[in-house]
Design a protein around this motif. Sequence first.
Motif, short mmCIF file in Angstrom:
data_model
loop_
_atom_site.label_atom_id
_atom_site.label_comp_id
_atom_site.label_asym_id
_atom_site.label_seq_id
_atom_site.Cartn_x
_atom_site.Cartn_y
_atom_site.Cartn_z
N THR B 86 0.90 -1.23 -0.08
CA THR B 86 0.07 -0.11 0.01
C THR B 86 0.99 1.02 -0.04
OG1 THR B 86 -1.57 -1.15 1.18
CG2 THR B 86 -1.92 1.22 1.29
N VAL B 87 0.27 2.23 -0.83
CA VAL B 87 1.40 3.27 -1.04
C VAL B 87 0.37 4.67 -0.95
CG1 VAL B 87 2.37 5.16 -2.69
CG2 VAL B 87 3.21 2.41 -2.52
N THR B 88 0.55 5.50 0.13
CA THR B 88 -0.54 6.44 0.42
C THR B 88 0.22 7.82 0.51
OG1 THR B 88 -1.66 4.84 1.77
CG2 THR B 88 -2.10 7.34 2.12
N LEU B 89 -0.50 8.74 -0.33
CA LEU B 89 -0.19 10.10 -0.54
C LEU B 89 -1.11 11.01 0.21
CD1 LEU B 89 0.79 10.01 -4.28
CD2 LEU B 89 2.42 10.33 -2.41
N LEU B 90 -1.00 11.77 1.29
CA LEU B 90 -1.67 12.37 2.10
C LEU B 90 -1.86 13.88 1.26
CD1 LEU B 90 -3.84 12.85 4.45
CD2 LEU B 90 -1.83 13.37 5.92
N ASP B 91 -2.79 14.28 1.08
CA ASP B 91 -2.85 15.50 0.22
C ASP B 91 -3.58 16.77 0.83
OD1 ASP B 91 -1.74 14.66 -2.27
OD2 ASP B 91 -3.70 13.85 -2.66
N GLY B 92 -4.46 16.35 1.96
CA GLY B 92 -5.08 17.45 2.87
C GLY B 92 -6.05 16.94 3.86
N ILE B 93 -6.22 17.88 5.06
CA ILE B 93 -7.25 17.59 6.03
C ILE B 93 -8.44 18.28 5.62
CG2 ILE B 93 -7.53 17.86 8.36
CD1 ILE B 93 -4.71 16.51 7.82
N VAL B 94 -9.32 17.81 5.67
CA VAL B 94 -10.91 18.14 5.43
C VAL B 94 -11.53 18.80 6.46
CG1 VAL B 94 -12.59 17.81 4.00
CG2 VAL B 94 -10.76 17.02 3.21
N TYR B 95 -11.65 20.00 6.81
CA TYR B 95 -12.54 20.23 7.77
C TYR B 95 -13.97 20.41 7.30
CZ TYR B 95 -8.22 21.49 10.30
OH TYR B 95 -7.02 21.55 10.75
N ASN B 100 -18.15 14.78 12.57
CA ASN B 100 -18.19 13.53 11.69
C ASN B 100 -17.83 13.52 10.30
OD1 ASN B 100 -19.36 10.65 11.94
ND2 ASN B 100 -20.55 11.63 10.08
N ASN B 101 -18.04 14.68 9.74
CA ASN B 101 -17.54 14.66 8.29
C ASN B 101 -16.28 15.18 7.89
OD1 ASN B 101 -19.77 13.52 7.06
ND2 ASN B 101 -21.05 15.42 7.34
N HIS B 102 -15.56 15.48 8.87
CA HIS B 102 -14.00 15.49 8.72
C HIS B 102 -13.54 14.43 8.08
CE1 HIS B 102 -14.23 19.21 11.25
NE2 HIS B 102 -13.05 19.26 11.31
N SER B 103 -12.40 14.82 7.12
CA SER B 103 -11.90 13.78 6.40
C SER B 103 -10.53 13.99 5.91
CB SER B 103 -12.72 13.41 5.10
OG SER B 103 -12.32 12.42 4.34
N MET B 104 -9.90 13.31 5.21
CA MET B 104 -8.78 13.49 4.62
C MET B 104 -8.61 13.38 2.88
SD MET B 104 -5.73 11.78 7.07
CE MET B 104 -6.87 10.49 8.22
N ASN B 105 -8.19 14.43 2.59
CA ASN B 105 -7.90 14.00 0.86
C ASN B 105 -6.59 13.17 0.59
OD1 ASN B 105 -10.13 15.43 -0.01
ND2 ASN B 105 -9.15 17.34 -0.36
N TYR B 106 -6.45 12.29 0.00
CA TYR B 106 -5.34 11.37 -0.02
C TYR B 106 -5.58 10.67 -1.55
CZ TYR B 106 -8.55 7.62 1.04
OH TYR B 106 -9.62 6.85 1.32
N ARG B 107 -4.51 10.02 -1.87
CA ARG B 107 -4.57 9.01 -2.96
C ARG B 107 -3.70 8.02 -2.74
NH1 ARG B 107 -0.94 12.45 -6.58
NH2 ARG B 107 -0.80 13.57 -4.65
N SER B 108 -4.29 6.49 -2.57
CA SER B 108 -3.62 5.71 -2.18
C SER B 108 -3.90 4.39 -3.00
CB SER B 108 -4.59 5.13 -0.75
OG SER B 108 -3.80 4.04 -0.28
#
Lengths: 223, 223
Positions: B86-95, B100-108
């Motif tokens: 697994t390879v993960t790129l974290l692109d952002g923190i989503v506020y 409950n709807n907080h999330s992360m932008n990423y590509r994995s």
Amino acid sequence: MTELPPLSPTGRTTLGRKKIRAVTDRATLYSVLDEALICHLGVVRDGVPMVVPTGYGRDGDTLYLHGSTGAASMRKAATGIEVCVTVTLLDGIVYARSVNNHSMNYRSAMVYGEAKPVTEPEAKMHALHVISDHLAPGSWEHARDVNAKEFAAVSVLALDLAEASVKMRAEGPGDEPEDLEANSAWAGVLPVYTVFGEPESDKEVPPVVPVPAHVSGRGAAGR
Amino acid sequence: MTELPPLSPTGRTTLGRKKIRAVTDRATLYSVLDEALICHLGVVRDGVPMVVPTGYGRDGDTLYLHGSTGAASMRKAATGIEVCVTVTLLDGIVYARSVNNHSMNYRSAMVYGEAKPVTEPEAKMHALHVISDHLAPGSWEHARDVNAKEFAAVSVLALDLAEASVKMRAEGPGDEPEDLEANSAWAGVLPVYTVFGEPESDKEVPPVVPVPAHVSGRGAAGR
């Protein structure tokens, strides 16, 4: 941090490789877990490994893992099987005088254990708070609370930091004596940093509303 | 990139979760694998998962994994068992407007398959070249070549990119209609970037020796 008990390496968390340092103090484990933003959760499904990037948070010696109840990795982990959680911070590319001695500077924590679902309401709400504070400190106070439907739909696992190890490399190139003698190639470290950019307000946020301090004032980014 | 065959999701690489997009084009898989610097290699050892940060490189539809022959994860993988990379790129923190709807932008990217040791000398040297070009482009030409002893001591695994999937999130907060209506909390994205710092020459490099262009001119950092 001398009051913290040392980590207790077991056979599978003991290192055998050169140049990479095993760290046995618990403070370093905490700092790696607290700096990074995602972990890679490993579970065994149908006999094969499955590695999934997962959000988490730490409170003392408990790691809380976050997931939708619909996520296969979380469903599997919730049955009580053993998991391996690995958190890695990449700190630099190490250029050596030989191709073979190129390396990376990094800090990596690995935790083994039985992940247990957190279902008791008060404990589960606390776990969500811990995970929220890790991902987005300040949001728990700023944003709308978790409602009953959302609370039921989310699943949280707890993992004891009992069987954990940290390995790290934080030094220049480890060249062979003959390569150091010849000194015919450049050697050094290219640092790698993870940083936050400028916050981007959602298009529905009125332009007069400033980015709140818990977002704009956020410190160094984890990975 | 229309000439590339699409990815072929199997049951275990098919997504069921909302808001996170499954990407089925091979070009995106390649770009995630090529941008990141480390992968997390999952193997099963004694029935439990083991997740280890590992260097790698990609050539076409082959992923080469690098490791010391002394590393337990590589020894285990070399026996021909299935692995998950697994390879993960974290692109952002989503506020979001709700916790409950907080999330992360990423590509994995997630790749399943049987990792096979690369032992034929020419193929193994090629694999080392590919891995070197991924970690430190230009070093294969600049630094001292791999010698016979080093060549024997290193192990390389090859993994086909046959069973692979990419999931990503690359958007603003996904708020509930009532939260959007109330609009009482800030929402947006805090971008996360990985960047290279200033190269640090090893103390034994004479001050007159400049940092070579393949290091100083390196582009955007992967993760």
